[in-house]
Motif scaffolding. Structure first.
Motif, PDB file in Angstrom:
ATOM      1  N   ALA A   1       0.895  -1.157   0.000  1.00 14.07           N
ATOM      2  CA  ALA A   1       0.000   0.000   0.000  1.00 14.07           C
ATOM      3  C   ALA A   1       0.932   1.205   0.000  1.00 14.07           C
ATOM      4  CB  ALA A   1      -0.891  -0.022   1.228  1.00 14.07           C
ATOM      5  N   ARG A   2       0.896   1.962  -1.064  1.00 14.51           N
ATOM      6  CA  ARG A   2       1.851   3.064  -1.238  1.00 14.51           C
ATOM      7  C   ARG A   2       1.209   4.400  -0.878  1.00 14.51           C
ATOM      8  NH1 ARG A   2       6.165   0.892  -3.860  1.00 14.51           N
ATOM      9  NH2 ARG A   2       5.747  -0.881  -5.207  1.00 14.51           N
ATOM     10  N   ALA A   3       1.988   5.246  -0.207  1.00 13.06           N
ATOM     11  CA  ALA A   3       1.526   6.585   0.157  1.00 13.06           C
ATOM     12  C   ALA A   3       1.368   7.432  -1.097  1.00 13.06           C
ATOM     13  CB  ALA A   3       2.526   7.243   1.094  1.00 13.06           C
ATOM     14  N   ALA A   4       0.367   8.308  -1.071  1.00 15.42           N
ATOM     15  CA  ALA A   4       0.198   9.257  -2.168  1.00 15.42           C
ATOM     16  C   ALA A   4       1.419  10.174  -2.196  1.00 15.42           C
ATOM     17  CB  ALA A   4      -1.078  10.072  -1.974  1.00 15.42           C
ATOM     18  N   SER A   5       2.035  10.310  -3.343  1.00 15.30           N
ATOM     19  CA  SER A   5       3.295  11.041  -3.441  1.00 15.30           C
ATOM     20  C   SER A   5       3.130  12.537  -3.243  1.00 15.30           C
ATOM     21  CB  SER A   5       3.957  10.766  -4.788  1.00 15.30           C
ATOM     22  OG  SER A   5       3.099  11.178  -5.831  1.00 15.30           O
ATOM     23  N   ALA A   6       1.987  13.087  -3.545  1.00 17.30           N
ATOM     24  CA  ALA A   6       1.809  14.534  -3.480  1.00 17.30           C
ATOM     25  C   ALA A   6       1.291  15.007  -2.123  1.00 17.30           C
ATOM     26  CB  ALA A   6       0.857  14.976  -4.582  1.00 17.30           C
ATOM     27  N   TRP A   7       1.177  14.136  -1.148  1.00 13.26           N
ATOM     28  CA  TRP A   7       0.601  14.500   0.137  1.00 13.26           C
ATOM     29  C   TRP A   7       1.564  15.381   0.917  1.00 13.26           C
ATOM     30  CZ3 TRP A   7      -3.833  14.954   2.281  1.00 13.26           C
ATOM     31  CH2 TRP A   7      -3.967  15.002   3.652  1.00 13.26           C
ATOM     32  N   ALA A   8       1.116  16.577   1.274  1.00 15.07           N
ATOM     33  CA  ALA A   8       1.942  17.499   2.051  1.00 15.07           C
ATOM     34  C   ALA A   8       1.185  17.945   3.295  1.00 15.07           C
ATOM     35  CB  ALA A   8       2.339  18.696   1.207  1.00 15.07           C
ATOM     36  N   GLY A   9       0.031  17.362   3.537  1.00 15.84           N
ATOM     37  CA  GLY A   9      -0.787  17.768   4.670  1.00 15.84           C
ATOM     38  C   GLY A   9      -0.364  17.092   5.956  1.00 15.84           C
ATOM     39  N   GLN A  10      -1.156  17.318   6.985  1.00 19.87           N
ATOM     40  CA  GLN A  10      -0.936  16.654   8.252  1.00 19.87           C
ATOM     41  C   GLN A  10      -2.077  15.688   8.486  1.00 19.87           C
ATOM     42  OE1 GLN A  10      -0.276  19.488  11.348  1.00 19.87           O
ATOM     43  NE2 GLN A  10       1.775  19.911  10.631  1.00 19.87           N
ATOM     44  N   GLY A  11      -1.870  14.758   9.380  1.00 17.18           N
ATOM     45  CA  GLY A  11      -2.899  13.766   9.650  1.00 17.18           C
ATOM     46  C   GLY A  11      -2.707  12.555   8.766  1.00 17.18           C
ATOM     47  N   PRO A  12      -3.751  11.724   8.654  1.00 16.54           N
ATOM     48  CA  PRO A  12      -3.636  10.491   7.880  1.00 16.54           C
ATOM     49  C   PRO A  12      -3.225  10.755   6.429  1.00 16.54           C
ATOM     50  CG  PRO A  12      -5.652  10.513   9.157  1.00 16.54           C
ATOM     51  CD  PRO A  12      -5.058  11.884   9.264  1.00 16.54           C
ATOM     52  N   ARG A  13      -2.380   9.863   5.903  1.00 19.89           N
ATOM     53  CA  ARG A  13      -1.900   9.966   4.517  1.00 19.89           C
ATOM     54  C   ARG A  13      -2.724   9.092   3.605  1.00 19.89           C
ATOM     55  NH1 ARG A  13       4.511   9.635   3.603  1.00 19.89           N
ATOM     56  NH2 ARG A  13       3.938  10.497   1.602  1.00 19.89           N
TER      57      ARG A  13
END
Length: 141
Positions: free
Chosen positions: A84-96
């Motif tokens: 399960a790969r993290a979204a590459s563009a995620w720059a927020g806080q909290g769950p990815r």
């Protein structure tokens, strides 16, 4: 409440509503915020290959931008395994946000479970948190 915070709260509530109750393995007690939530597929739905699983998980679930995802038959057969790969563009806080894709082959409807498992480099060897989503695998036509 700012519009951005309101949007984050609504997305988190919707994700939690779409997820089955998570199960904890081992002696570790965990709060609901420590679990991954699944946006798709919904529990007990019929799914065909390729199957994409998406949702959001706490940062602690990821090691090197991924955690374990396994597609298990009710008889214990492993039909597929994928990170399960993290979204590459995620720059927020909290769950990815994350996504995993499974390719599988079955000849008849087959009860199965999607198993998402926290990755850990915990030296105490605590059992990882996990989320299980029951599904029915269907043959591809």
């Amino acid at each position: 409440m700012t519009p951005r915070i309101l949007l984050i709260a609504v997305v988190a509530a919707l994700a939690a509503a779409c997820s089955p109750a998570p199960t904890v393995q081992g002696p570790r007690q965990a709060s609901p915020e420590e679990y991954a939530t699944v946006q798709a597929p919904a529990a007990n739905t019929r799914v065909a290959s390729p199957l994409t699983v998406s949702g959001a998980a706490p940062e602690a679930w990821f090691i090197e931008e991924q955690f374990d995802a396994i597609l298990l038959g009710d008889d214990g057969v492993v039909y597929a395994q994928a990170p399960a790969r993290a979204a590459s563009a995620w720059a927020g806080q909290g769950p990815r946000p994350f996504a995993a894709e499974f390719a599988f082959t079955v000849s008849a409807d087959t009860p199965a479970t999607i198993l998402l498992q926290e990755r850990s480099d915990d030296e105490e060897q605590n059992e990882p948190l996990e989320v299980r989503i029951p599904v029915v695998l269907t043959p591809t036509t």
